[in-house]
Write a protein that holds these residues in place. Structure first.
Motif, PDB file in Angstrom:
ATOM      1  N   LYS A 161       0.825  -1.206   0.000  1.00  0.00           N
ATOM      2  CA  LYS A 161       0.000   0.000   0.000  1.00  0.00           C
ATOM      3  C   LYS A 161       0.861   1.258   0.000  1.00  0.00           C
ATOM      4  O   LYS A 161       0.483   2.298  -0.556  1.00  0.00           O
ATOM      5  CB  LYS A 161      -0.934  -0.014   1.216  1.00  0.00           C
ATOM      6  CG  LYS A 161      -2.098  -0.990   1.076  1.00  0.00           C
ATOM      7  CD  LYS A 161      -3.034  -0.907   2.264  1.00  0.00           C
ATOM      8  CE  LYS A 161      -4.266  -1.763   2.057  1.00  0.00           C
ATOM      9  NZ  LYS A 161      -5.128  -1.278   0.957  1.00  0.00           N
ATOM     10  N   TRP A 162       2.022   1.162   0.617  1.00  0.00           N
ATOM     11  CA  TRP A 162       2.940   2.309   0.629  1.00  0.00           C
ATOM     12  C   TRP A 162       3.576   2.508  -0.740  1.00  0.00           C
ATOM     13  O   TRP A 162       3.730   3.633  -1.217  1.00  0.00           O
ATOM     14  CB  TRP A 162       3.988   2.102   1.708  1.00  0.00           C
ATOM     15  CG  TRP A 162       5.069   3.156   1.723  1.00  0.00           C
ATOM     16  CD1 TRP A 162       4.911   4.482   1.988  1.00  0.00           C
ATOM     17  CD2 TRP A 162       6.455   2.952   1.456  1.00  0.00           C
ATOM     18  NE1 TRP A 162       6.124   5.131   1.902  1.00  0.00           N
ATOM     19  CE2 TRP A 162       7.088   4.212   1.580  1.00  0.00           C
ATOM     20  CE3 TRP A 162       7.221   1.832   1.131  1.00  0.00           C
ATOM     21  CZ2 TRP A 162       8.455   4.383   1.389  1.00  0.00           C
ATOM     22  CZ3 TRP A 162       8.579   2.007   0.950  1.00  0.00           C
ATOM     23  CH2 TRP A 162       9.185   3.262   1.068  1.00  0.00           C
ATOM     24  N   THR A 187       1.866   4.532  -3.488  1.00  0.00           N
ATOM     25  CA  THR A 187       1.822   5.998  -3.320  1.00  0.00           C
ATOM     26  C   THR A 187       3.092   6.657  -3.840  1.00  0.00           C
ATOM     27  O   THR A 187       3.178   7.897  -3.847  1.00  0.00           O
ATOM     28  CB  THR A 187       1.642   6.357  -1.841  1.00  0.00           C
ATOM     29  OG1 THR A 187       2.796   5.973  -1.088  1.00  0.00           O
ATOM     30  CG2 THR A 187       0.406   5.685  -1.267  1.00  0.00           C
ATOM     31  N   SER A 213      -2.795  -4.478  -3.674  1.00  0.00           N
ATOM     32  CA  SER A 213      -3.580  -3.444  -2.998  1.00  0.00           C
ATOM     33  C   SER A 213      -5.004  -3.350  -3.530  1.00  0.00           C
ATOM     34  O   SER A 213      -5.882  -2.789  -2.856  1.00  0.00           O
ATOM     35  CB  SER A 213      -2.880  -2.086  -3.144  1.00  0.00           C
ATOM     36  OG  SER A 213      -1.599  -2.114  -2.549  1.00  0.00           O
TER      37      SER A 213
END
Length: 234
Positions: A45-46, A49, A63
């Protein structure tokens, strides 16, 4: 060894990790795997980004799984992998069964049996259990994580001699190719072992060559990828 640590018994003595201990190890590995699975979700999830981060494709795919299915899935998968890994590790450990007539060393469900009359002595050489014959030849040398005291008590309880260290360790000398101290056949076996020592997963082949050297009256010991040897007593 004090007499109270050497009770004579007619029943086989098995030195192995208790079932409860094996289960606990598997559970711990399962928990670690579950934690790593959860961490994988957080990292994925990181990563999505960060446009410049690698592994964007797999991270986006992971994700995209909706919650709580994502968390449940990665934690369950990690836990299962951890459990399997722990089970494999415990299954690969050496178990030792000792009675008056024989010694059985079992690894991965495969037992190796040695007649009690052939075993003159047993000891731990570092993390390896060694059985010696009456001509000081090595009958067995196996990686062993079992407790030293439990092994000593087991062998002594059935009348076998237990040594705290290799009584012949000072006789070992470094193998030197083409040395005149060994016949050509032994040098050929040492050269073959030298190549195998560089390759992972070659334990069975190394054991086979160790047996051939034993037939030639030579005991071999490996240390830091180097081979040491001594002659057996005739």
């Amino acid at each position: 060894m004090p007499k109270e640590l050497n009770p004579k018994t007619d029943q086989p003595t098995v030195v192995a990790e208790p079932i409860l201990g094996q289960v606990l190890v598997c559970v711990v590995f399962g928990l670690i795997g579950a934690g790593l699975g959860w961490l994988l979700k957080v990292v994925a999830k990181w990563l999505v980004t960060l446009p410049w981060a690698p592994m964007q494709g797999p991270a986006k795919l992971l994700s995209s799984i909706p919650e709580p299915g994502l968390t449940i899935g990665v934690v369950a998968a990690g836990g299962l992998i951890g459990l399997i890994g722990g089970a494999i590790i415990k299954f690969s450990e050496l178990s030792v069964s000792v009675d008056d007539d024989r010694v059985i060393l079992t690894r991965k469900g495969e037992p190796r049996e040695y007649a009690g009359a052939d075993v003159a002595m047993a000891f731990l050489d570092g993390k390896q259990l060694v059985l010696l014959g009456h001509r000081t030849e090595e009958l067995a040398r196996e990686d062993c994580d079992q407790d030293r005291r439990r092994l000593a008590v087991a062998f002594a309880a059935h009348g076998y001699k237990w040594a705290e260290e290799d009584p012949y360790k000072k006789e070992f000398q470094l193998w030197v190719p083409e040395s005149g101290k060994l016949p050509a056949q032994a040098h050929a076996l040492f050269r073959a072992r030298e190549e195998l020592l560089k390759k992972p997963g070659s334990g069975d082949q190394l054991r086979e060559l160790r047996g051939e050297l034993a037939q030639a009256g030579v005991v071999v010991r490996d240390k830091d990828k180097r081979q040491y040897w001594r002659a057996t007593q005739r």
